[in-house]
Design an enzyme around this catalytic site. Structure first.
Site, PDB file in Angstrom:
ATOM      1  N   ASP A 159       0.758  -1.198  -0.050  1.00  0.00           N
ATOM      2  CA  ASP A 159      -0.109  -0.039  -0.142  1.00  0.00           C
ATOM      3  C   ASP A 159       0.988   1.341   0.046  1.00  0.00           C
ATOM      4  OD1 ASP A 159      -2.222  -1.749   0.029  1.00  0.00           O
ATOM      5  OD2 ASP A 159      -2.337  -1.705   2.210  1.00  0.00           O
ATOM      6  N   LYS A 216       2.045   2.008  -5.054  1.00  0.00           N
ATOM      7  CA  LYS A 216       2.631   1.537  -6.374  1.00  0.00           C
ATOM      8  C   LYS A 216       1.492   1.972  -7.594  1.00  0.00           C
ATOM      9  CE  LYS A 216       2.538  -2.189  -4.416  1.00  0.00           C
ATOM     10  NZ  LYS A 216       2.137  -2.016  -2.994  1.00  0.00           N
ATOM     11  N   GLY A 217       0.228   1.753  -7.305  1.00  0.00           N
ATOM     12  CA  GLY A 217      -0.776   2.050  -8.367  1.00  0.00           C
ATOM     13  C   GLY A 217      -0.871   3.309  -8.898  1.00  0.00           C
ATOM     14  N   ALA A 258      -3.871  -7.749  -3.538  1.00  0.00           N
ATOM     15  CA  ALA A 258      -3.387  -6.265  -3.917  1.00  0.00           C
ATOM     16  C   ALA A 258      -4.672  -5.419  -4.200  1.00  0.00           C
ATOM     17  CB  ALA A 258      -2.633  -6.399  -5.276  1.00  0.00           C
ATOM     18  N   GLY A 259      -4.519  -4.148  -3.698  1.00  0.00           N
ATOM     19  CA  GLY A 259      -5.541  -3.156  -4.187  1.00  0.00           C
ATOM     20  C   GLY A 259      -4.538  -1.927  -4.432  1.00  0.00           C
ATOM     21  N   HIS A 260      -4.702  -1.456  -5.765  1.00  0.00           N
ATOM     22  CA  HIS A 260      -3.638  -0.684  -6.206  1.00  0.00           C
ATOM     23  C   HIS A 260      -4.677   0.524  -6.548  1.00  0.00           C
ATOM     24  CE1 HIS A 260      -0.228  -3.438  -7.269  1.00  0.00           C
ATOM     25  NE2 HIS A 260      -0.585  -3.645  -6.088  1.00  0.00           N
ATOM     26  N   GLN A 297       1.997  -5.964  -3.002  1.00  0.00           N
ATOM     27  CA  GLN A 297       2.320  -6.060  -1.767  1.00  0.00           C
ATOM     28  C   GLN A 297       3.590  -5.329  -1.734  1.00  0.00           C
ATOM     29  OE1 GLN A 297       1.393  -9.718  -3.262  1.00  0.00           O
ATOM     30  NE2 GLN A 297      -0.414  -8.313  -2.797  1.00  0.00           N
ATOM     31  N   ASP A 308       2.384  14.897   1.657  1.00  0.00           N
ATOM     32  CA  ASP A 308       1.517  15.825   2.004  1.00  0.00           C
ATOM     33  C   ASP A 308       0.795  15.303   3.196  1.00  0.00           C
ATOM     34  OD1 ASP A 308       0.534  13.561   0.439  1.00  0.00           O
ATOM     35  OD2 ASP A 308      -1.265  14.481   0.609  1.00  0.00           O
TER      36      ASP A 308
HETATM   37  P1  GDP Z   1      -0.617   0.455  -3.606  1.00  0.00           P
HETATM   38  O1  GDP Z   1      -1.264  -0.893  -3.126  1.00  0.00           O
HETATM   39  O2  GDP Z   1       0.736   0.570  -3.213  1.00  0.00           O
HETATM   40  O3  GDP Z   1      -1.198   0.674  -4.918  1.00  0.00           O
HETATM   41  O4  GDP Z   1      -1.318   1.295  -2.733  1.00  0.00           O
HETATM   42  P2  GDP Z   1      -2.909   1.622  -2.295  1.00  0.00           P
HETATM   43  O5  GDP Z   1      -3.749   2.153  -3.429  1.00  0.00           O
HETATM   44  O6  GDP Z   1      -3.364   0.566  -1.417  1.00  0.00           O
HETATM   45  O7  GDP Z   1      -2.848   2.692  -1.026  1.00  0.00           O
HETATM   46  C1  GDP Z   1      -2.387   4.095  -1.292  1.00  0.00           C
HETATM   47  C2  GDP Z   1      -3.284   4.967  -1.002  1.00  0.00           C
HETATM   48  O8  GDP Z   1      -2.798   6.190  -0.877  1.00  0.00           O
HETATM   49  C3  GDP Z   1      -4.310   5.246  -1.944  1.00  0.00           C
HETATM   50  O9  GDP Z   1      -5.652   5.542  -1.468  1.00  0.00           O
HETATM   51  C4  GDP Z   1      -4.029   6.331  -2.911  1.00  0.00           C
HETATM   52  O10 GDP Z   1      -4.874   7.010  -3.467  1.00  0.00           O
HETATM   53  C5  GDP Z   1      -3.085   7.133  -1.876  1.00  0.00           C
HETATM   54  N1  GDP Z   1      -2.049   8.073  -2.357  1.00  0.00           N
HETATM   55  C6  GDP Z   1      -1.045   7.666  -3.052  1.00  0.00           C
HETATM   56  N2  GDP Z   1      -0.094   8.738  -3.249  1.00  0.00           N
HETATM   57  C7  GDP Z   1      -0.667   9.425  -2.170  1.00  0.00           C
HETATM   58  C8  GDP Z   1      -0.095  10.810  -1.777  1.00  0.00           C
HETATM   59  O11 GDP Z   1       0.880  11.127  -2.489  1.00  0.00           O
HETATM   60  N3  GDP Z   1      -0.690  11.561  -0.966  1.00  0.00           N
HETATM   61  C9  GDP Z   1      -1.878  11.019  -0.487  1.00  0.00           C
HETATM   62  N4  GDP Z   1      -2.468  12.033   0.316  1.00  0.00           N
HETATM   63  N5  GDP Z   1      -2.443   9.997  -0.928  1.00  0.00           N
HETATM   64  C10 GDP Z   1      -1.703   9.102  -1.786  1.00  0.00           C
HETATM   65  P1  IMO Z   2      -0.916  -4.099  -2.476  1.00  0.00           P
HETATM   66  O1  IMO Z   2      -0.289  -4.773  -3.492  1.00  0.00           O
HETATM   67  C1  IMO Z   2      -0.972  -4.457   1.950  1.00  0.00           C
HETATM   68  C2  IMO Z   2      -0.976  -8.584   3.812  1.00  0.00           C
HETATM   69  C3  IMO Z   2      -2.157  -9.157   4.526  1.00  0.00           C
HETATM   70  C4  IMO Z   2      -1.378  -9.884   5.484  1.00  0.00           C
HETATM   71  C5  IMO Z   2      -0.430 -10.564   4.583  1.00  0.00           C
HETATM   72  C6  IMO Z   2      -0.898 -11.897   3.881  1.00  0.00           C
HETATM   73  O2  IMO Z   2      -2.069  -3.447  -2.043  1.00  0.00           O
HETATM   74  O3  IMO Z   2       0.176  -3.477  -1.530  1.00  0.00           O
HETATM   75  P2  IMO Z   2      -2.420 -12.657   2.108  1.00  0.00           P
HETATM   76  O4  IMO Z   2      -3.853 -12.166   1.578  1.00  0.00           O
HETATM   77  O5  IMO Z   2      -1.420 -12.318   0.818  1.00  0.00           O
HETATM   78  O6  IMO Z   2      -2.277 -14.150   2.332  1.00  0.00           O
HETATM   79  O7  IMO Z   2      -1.940 -11.829   3.353  1.00  0.00           O
HETATM   80  O8  IMO Z   2      -0.195  -9.744   3.769  1.00  0.00           O
HETATM   81  N1  IMO Z   2      -1.059  -7.998   2.326  1.00  0.00           N
HETATM   82  C7  IMO Z   2      -1.230  -6.724   1.984  1.00  0.00           C
HETATM   83  N2  IMO Z   2      -0.871  -5.838   2.712  1.00  0.00           N
HETATM   84  N3  IMO Z   2      -1.105  -4.486   0.689  1.00  0.00           N
HETATM   85  C8  IMO Z   2      -1.350  -5.499  -0.196  1.00  0.00           C
HETATM   86  O9  IMO Z   2      -1.222  -5.500  -1.332  1.00  0.00           O
HETATM   87  C9  IMO Z   2      -1.315  -6.840   0.777  1.00  0.00           C
HETATM   88  N4  IMO Z   2      -1.381  -8.029   0.286  1.00  0.00           N
HETATM   89  C10 IMO Z   2      -1.499  -8.807   1.272  1.00  0.00           C
HETATM   90  O10 IMO Z   2      -2.993  -7.958   5.192  1.00  0.00           O
HETATM   91  O11 IMO Z   2      -0.978  -9.331   6.554  1.00  0.00           O
HETATM   92 MG    MG Z   3      -2.923  -1.543  -1.994  1.00  0.00          MG
END
Ligand code: GDP
Ligand code: IMO
Ligand code: MG
Length: 426
Positions: free
Chosen positions: A14, A17-18, A40-42, A223, A332
């Site tokens: 999190d 990356k997305g 994953a949730g990007h 991840q 930020d």
């Molecule tokens: P990922 O799994 O690495 O793609 O990250 P996620 O999408 O799970 O979580 C990142 C969160 O932070 C999302 O809600 C993005 O919209 C948000 N985000 C990404 N970059 C920034 C930033 O620079 N500032 C803020 N405030 N939010 C951000």
């Molecule tokens: P993205 O790509 C954050 C964490 C879970 C748990 C552990 C194992 O969005 O960054 P799993 O479902 O893989 O067996 O869970 O890994 N986890 C993540 N945490 N971002 C992710 O993906 C994750 N994918 C798995 O919360 O602790």
């Molecule tokens: Mg994510």
């Protein structure tokens, strides 16, 4: 012949990356996911709208960019179908914008049930899995039992499905777990039918040909490094290699074909699920970070644990991945804080150390140094960032021996500044 750049997370996932893959995608011909699956949730944001992708690579919104789901990925056909549905308003020509490896593993409904049953059985020792069936699917892959996407094109798919399902049912019956498979199964077969209509091929050959003809490829990790099956805080990890090495095995790319490695990290730390988190803030400061950073899981909605930036852990991730450039996200969010800290050493049994201890049982006390706070009210250029933020950046660069080439100051594509003179000044 061109080479592959890799973008991956350096913390517990999190990191953003997305957003960054979407930002960089116009400069690539191909974006390829190499491991993980619907855990994953990007998130990406543009034109005032937020999009969350789980299995589809984050280059999908850019016309002309081809997206690849590599062999290292585990695919849930049901979630895949739902993701495609959500993309339908964008009129993306999916059949030409997305290809899937015939060697990617399939997540069966029973894999998800096993994930739930096994987690339940672990009691207090639970991993905090996303319950998407990731662990059981990779277990079947390594155990040489799994079904792959290419198998859905074979005449004996249903027979093989039933045989693997029978093994899973036997395991489920040994666990104290109630379930109903009937609903999911119908949906699974409908979704598999849709998956059959996609371009399914040996993407390793496709990628090789693309590189030979000079195409630029960006490999997208899921991840984060601290969740890596080998190097994360085992057993509180995911079931794949989230590091640069995972891009090689998860796409069929030789190590010599990797060029730049972009490591993404937040200016603080978050973690979802169980496991050690040395800088975690279990107080109002942590809650404040969660609120300011809107730290709730993009896949499960769970609140993320929050804490200060952990430099020993970040350096570890730089070493494991051979990071060539660092991208710092969410600067930020810290700009709203009056007081902020950075962890630049660990204290374990009264000793100051800079390496992550082997045992997840050890109590790690973070050695914290106060950092000057900053305010970013307007996004301009890297060279105009506030002095306190520049000093924060220098501290990180000195500790990790890696350059920060990009700073993100908001969730939108546009809220990004790249270092002048770096290749990212697009
Ligand atoms: P990922 O799994 O690495 O793609 O990250 P996620 O999408 O799970 O979580 C990142 C969160 O932070 C999302 O809600 C993005 O919209 C948000 N985000 C990404 N970059 C920034 C930033 O620079 N500032 C803020 N405030 N939010 C951000
Ligand atoms: P993205 O790509 C954050 C964490 C879970 C748990 C552990 C194992 O969005 O960054 P799993 O479902 O893989 O067996 O869970 O890994 N986890 C993540 N945490 N971002 C992710 O993906 C994750 N994918 C798995 O919360 O602790
Ligand atoms: Mg994510």
């Amino acid at each position: 012949m061109s080479k592959v750049d890799v973008i991956l997370g350096l913390q517990w996932g999190d990191e953003g990356k997305g957003k960054i893959v979407d930002y960089l995608a116009p400069h690539y011909d191909i974006v390829a996911r190499f491991q993980g699956g619907p855990n994953a949730g990007h998130t990406l944001e543009f034109d005032g709208k937020k999009h969350v992708l789980h299995q589809i690579p984050s280059g999908i919104f850019h016309p002309g960019v081809l997206n690849v789901i590599g062999n290292g990925v585990v695919i849930d056909p049901i979630i895949f179908r739902n993701e495609l549905k959500k993309l339908s308003p964008f009129e993306i020509d999916i059949s030409n914008a997305l290809i899937i490896s015939n060697k990617a593993q399939l997540i069966l409904p029973t894999h998800k049930l096993l994930d739930q049953a096994l987690e339940k059985n672990k009691g207090d020792g639970k991993i905090g899995s996303t319950l998407k069936g990731i662990g059981p699917t990779y277990q079947d892959k390594i155990g040489r039992n799994g079904l792959r996407v290419g198998d859905i094109l074979e005449g004996n798919f249903e027979r093989r499905y039933n045989s693997l399902k029978a093994q899973h049912v036997e395991m489920l019956n040994r666990l104290d777990f109630e379930y109903d498979l009937s609903l999911q199964e119908g949906e699974f077969f409908d979704s598999v039918q849709e998956l059959r209509e996609m371009q399914i091929l040996s993407t390793e050959y496709f990628l090789d040909e693309s590189l030979m003809s000079g195409k630029k490829v960006l490999a997208e990790g899921a991840q984060g490094t601290l969740l890596d099956i080998d190097f994360g805080s085992y057993p509180f990890v995911t079931s794949s290699n989230t590091t640069t090495a995972g891009a090689c095995t998860g796409l069929g790319i030789a190590p010599s074909k990797i060029d730049q490695v972009f490591g993404v990290f937040k200016a603080y730390c978050t973690r979802v699920g169980s496991g050690p988190f040395p800088t975690e803030l279990n107080d109002a400061a942590g809650e404040n970070l969660r609120r300011l950073g809107n730290e709730f899981g993009a896949t499960t909605g769970r609140p993320r644990r929050c804490g200060w930036l952990d430099l020993p852990a970040l350096k570890y991730s730089c070493i494991l991945n051979g990071v060539s450039k660092l991208f710092m996200m969410k600067a930020d969010v810290l700009s709203e804080l009056d007081e902020l800290y950075i962890c630049d050493r660990y204290i374990v049994d009264g000793q100051e150390i800079h390496e992550i201890p082997y045992s997840t049982e050890d109590t790690i006390n973070p050695g914290l140094t106060k950092a000057q706070s900053w305010t970013v009210d307007q996004i301009s250029q890297f060279s105009n960032l506030p002095a306190a933020l520049t000093s924060f950046i220098s501290t990180i660069e000195k500790y990790t021996c890696a350059d920060i080439a990009l700073v993100s100051l908001g969730p939108d594509r546009k809220e990004t500044v790249a270092k002048e003179g770096s290749i990212f000044l697009y």
